[in-house]
Design a protein around this motif. Structure first.
Motif, mmCIF file in Angstrom:
data_model
loop_
_atom_site.group_PDB
_atom_site.id
_atom_site.type_symbol
_atom_site.label_atom_id
_atom_site.label_comp_id
_atom_site.label_asym_id
_atom_site.label_seq_id
_atom_site.Cartn_x
_atom_site.Cartn_y
_atom_site.Cartn_z
ATOM 1 N N GLN A 190 13.069 16.175 -9.223
ATOM 2 C CA GLN A 190 12.317 17.305 -9.772
ATOM 3 C C GLN A 190 10.911 17.413 -9.182
ATOM 4 N N MET A 191 10.516 16.444 -8.372
ATOM 5 C CA MET A 191 9.162 16.436 -7.808
ATOM 6 C C MET A 191 9.178 16.555 -6.291
ATOM 7 N N ALA A 192 10.270 17.040 -5.739
ATOM 8 C CA ALA A 192 10.427 17.083 -4.286
ATOM 9 C C ALA A 192 9.324 17.868 -3.591
ATOM 10 N N GLY A 193 8.806 18.914 -4.225
ATOM 11 C CA GLY A 193 7.821 19.773 -3.587
ATOM 12 C C GLY A 193 6.378 19.360 -3.816
ATOM 13 N N ARG A 194 6.139 18.308 -4.581
ATOM 14 C CA ARG A 194 4.765 17.876 -4.845
ATOM 15 C C ARG A 194 4.197 17.060 -3.692
ATOM 16 N N LYS A 195 2.870 17.112 -3.553
ATOM 17 C CA LYS A 195 2.194 16.223 -2.617
ATOM 18 C C LYS A 195 2.128 14.820 -3.243
ATOM 19 N N THR A 196 2.195 13.808 -2.409
ATOM 20 C CA THR A 196 2.198 12.440 -2.947
ATOM 21 C C THR A 196 0.883 12.089 -3.641
ATOM 22 N N GLN A 221 -0.515 13.786 -5.764
ATOM 23 C CA GLN A 221 -0.411 14.274 -7.136
ATOM 24 C C GLN A 221 0.448 13.366 -8.013
ATOM 25 N N LEU A 222 0.925 12.256 -7.467
ATOM 26 C CA LEU A 222 1.842 11.375 -8.189
ATOM 27 C C LEU A 222 1.123 10.153 -8.738
ATOM 28 N N SER A 223 1.709 9.550 -9.752
ATOM 29 C CA SER A 223 1.205 8.291 -10.280
ATOM 30 C C SER A 223 1.563 7.152 -9.334
ATOM 31 N N GLY A 224 0.992 5.969 -9.594
ATOM 32 C CA GLY A 224 1.293 4.816 -8.744
ATOM 33 C C GLY A 224 2.767 4.468 -8.738
ATOM 34 N N GLY A 225 3.406 4.510 -9.903
ATOM 35 C CA GLY A 225 4.832 4.197 -9.968
ATOM 36 C C GLY A 225 5.679 5.216 -9.231
ATOM 37 N N GLN A 226 5.292 6.495 -9.321
ATOM 38 C CA GLN A 226 6.029 7.541 -8.611
ATOM 39 C C GLN A 226 5.842 7.414 -7.105
ATOM 40 N N GLN A 227 4.632 7.080 -6.667
ATOM 41 C CA GLN A 227 4.409 6.875 -5.243
ATOM 42 C C GLN A 227 5.254 5.719 -4.720
ATOM 43 N N GLN A 228 5.378 4.673 -5.534
ATOM 44 C CA GLN A 228 6.202 3.554 -5.092
ATOM 45 C C GLN A 228 7.662 3.960 -4.941
ATOM 46 N N THR A 254 4.796 16.648 1.458
ATOM 47 C CA THR A 254 5.390 16.621 0.120
ATOM 48 C C THR A 254 6.250 15.363 -0.043
ATOM 49 N N VAL A 255 6.704 15.157 -1.273
ATOM 50 C CA VAL A 255 7.584 14.027 -1.553
ATOM 51 C C VAL A 255 8.826 14.094 -0.663
ATOM 52 N N ALA A 256 9.467 15.250 -0.614
ATOM 53 C CA ALA A 256 10.677 15.402 0.189
ATOM 54 C C ALA A 256 10.391 15.189 1.673
ATOM 55 N N GLN A 257 9.267 15.691 2.138
ATOM 56 C CA GLN A 257 8.921 15.542 3.561
ATOM 57 C C GLN A 257 8.654 14.076 3.918
ATOM 58 N N ASN A 258 8.064 13.337 2.999
ATOM 59 C CA ASN A 258 7.858 11.911 3.228
ATOM 60 C C ASN A 258 9.192 11.188 3.376
ATOM 61 N N VAL A 259 10.135 11.498 2.504
ATOM 62 C CA VAL A 259 11.438 10.837 2.556
ATOM 63 C C VAL A 259 12.202 11.232 3.817
ATOM 64 N N ALA A 260 12.058 12.486 4.215
ATOM 65 C CA ALA A 260 12.800 12.983 5.375
ATOM 66 C C ALA A 260 12.216 12.522 6.701
ATOM 67 N N PHE A 261 10.966 12.072 6.716
ATOM 68 C CA PHE A 261 10.249 11.816 7.963
ATOM 69 C C PHE A 261 10.991 10.827 8.861
ATOM 70 N N SER A 296 0.809 -1.223 0.000
ATOM 71 C CA SER A 296 0.000 0.000 0.000
ATOM 72 C C SER A 296 0.842 1.272 0.000
ATOM 73 N N TYR A 297 2.167 1.153 0.182
ATOM 74 C CA TYR A 297 3.132 2.267 0.235
ATOM 75 C C TYR A 297 3.040 3.065 1.532
ATOM 76 N N ALA A 298 1.821 3.309 2.077
ATOM 77 C CA ALA A 298 1.631 3.986 3.366
ATOM 78 C C ALA A 298 2.331 5.338 3.419
ATOM 79 N N LEU A 299 2.149 6.144 2.375
ATOM 80 C CA LEU A 299 2.720 7.491 2.353
ATOM 81 C C LEU A 299 1.815 8.458 3.110
ATOM 82 N N PHE A 300 2.380 9.604 3.500
ATOM 83 C CA PHE A 300 1.615 10.648 4.181
ATOM 84 C C PHE A 300 1.082 11.627 3.126
ATOM 85 N N PRO A 301 -0.230 11.630 2.862
ATOM 86 C CA PRO A 301 -0.752 12.443 1.751
ATOM 87 C C PRO A 301 -0.648 13.947 1.990
ATOM 88 N N HIS A 302 -0.565 14.384 3.262
ATOM 89 C CA HIS A 302 -0.512 15.807 3.561
ATOM 90 C C HIS A 302 0.911 16.363 3.483
#
Length: 354
Positions: free
Chosen positions: A131-137, A139-146, A97-104, A89-95
């Protein structure tokens, strides 16, 4: 440092009690080397995810031990083990950004701000999402979320990365692309990957070694080519790819098909009587009537693009599938009802164990 990243010793897991008890794992032992891409492969309910959860620390074994780098971690909770898990399910934080998810995860470990920023940038570059560090997860495709989930799991530099069927929600084209990406990431990071899947193609494509599981036990461990070309029993042969199973008779070290004709398969001298021979569809040759040792009738043809599958019936009623490479025209020059002769590539016929 021990050569084994992970070792499971005589692991058993029983859920429930009494008549309702289910033995999910039955005395399983396996060693996984440092820097290896190791896959647990099998049908639903075979125990592969239960074993992965044991390694992660989310489940405790009923008996047995889990060792990491030679140290017993059986009783350690998940947050005390140097392993990370990527779930289906990836279990990302939707609120975030991409960078914030990685940094968490790094922030939760109390890493310095500069180190968190540097590691986050490096991980995003590794998964090609810088290039997508500032986007919310969201807003990403399934492959990008993975890829975000992978970057987040890799950021703390775990000793072992566990992947629980992370590609199953992706469409076919994206799944194939991500198979290549996962293997690239594993090679570049040098981290031990333990991958769980029921998809044979995924296992064959990415793995250094595969453990084929059924009914809570490991049936065979080996390199993909060995698993495919030399399965140890009927379950492995049938689960990995398509296989023809033909009844045969063994005597004096030789094997003869009941449908007609000898094979070059051999058995130990003391073995005699009924046996089963496995032959992969691409190892069967179709010739004119009288050619080869096995007369057959072509029942149907199915065009798959690069391949054409021919379905044939032998004199004893047994069915055989032959896989032919399709010519440019797509016409293999055969019609249903044709009488043909079958032969096998040298060494293709293998007598299976029980």
């Amino acid at each position: 440092m021990p050569n084994d990243a992970i070792e499971a010793r005589n692991i058993s897991k029983i859920f429930g009690q009494g008549e309702a008890a289910v033995r999910a794992l039955d005395n399983v032992s396996v060693s996984i080397s440092q820097g290896e891409f190791f896959t647990l492969l099998g049908p639903s309910g075979c125990g592969k995810t239960t074993l992965l959860r044991m390694i992660a620390g989310f489940e405790s074994p009923t008996s047995g031990q889990i060792l990491l780098d030679g140290a017993d971690v059986t009783e350690l909770p998940p947050n005390k083990r140097p392993v990370n898990t990527v779930f289906q399910s990836y279990a990302l934080f939707p609120h975030l950004t991409v960078a914030q998810n990685v940094a968490f995860g790094l922030q939760m470990l109390g890493k310095p701000r500069a180190e968190v920023a540097e590691t986050t940038d490096r991980m995003l570059a590794l998964v090609k999402l810088d290039q997508m560090a500032g986007r919310k997860t969201s807003q990403l495709s399934g492959g990008q979320q993975q890829r975000v989930a992978l970057a987040r799991a890799l950021a703390p530099a775990p000793r072992v990365l566990l992947l629980d069927e992370p590609l199953s929600a992706l469409d076919l084209k994206l799944r194939k692309e991500m198979q290549i990406e996962l293997k690239r990431l594993q090679h570049e990071t040098g981290i031990t990957f333990i991958f769980v899947t029921h998809d044979q193609e995924e296992a064959l494509t990415m793995s250094d070694r595969i453990a084929v599981m059924s009914a809570g036990k490991i049936q065979q461990i080996g390199a993909p080519r060995d698993i495919y070309t030399r399965p140890v029993n009927r379950f492995v042969a049938g689960f990995i790819g398509e296989t023809n199973f033909l009844a045969a008779e063994a005597a004096n070290g030789r094997v003869t098909l009941k449908g007609g004709g000898p094979t070059d398969a051999t058995v130990e001298s003391g073995r005699s009587g009924a046996v089963t021979v496995a032959i992969r569809p691409e190892q069967v040759r179709i010739g004119a009537p009288g050619e080869g040792s096995l007369p057959a009738t072509l029942r149907d043809l199915v065009y798959f693009g690069t391949d054409t599958h021919c379905y044939l019936t032998l004199a004893d009623g047994s069915e055989v599938v032959v896989r032919l490479q399709s010519p440019a025209s797509g016409d293999v020059g055969l019609e249903p009802g044709a009488e043909v002769g079958l032969s096998f590539a040298p060494g293709a016929a293998q007598v299976l164990g029980d």
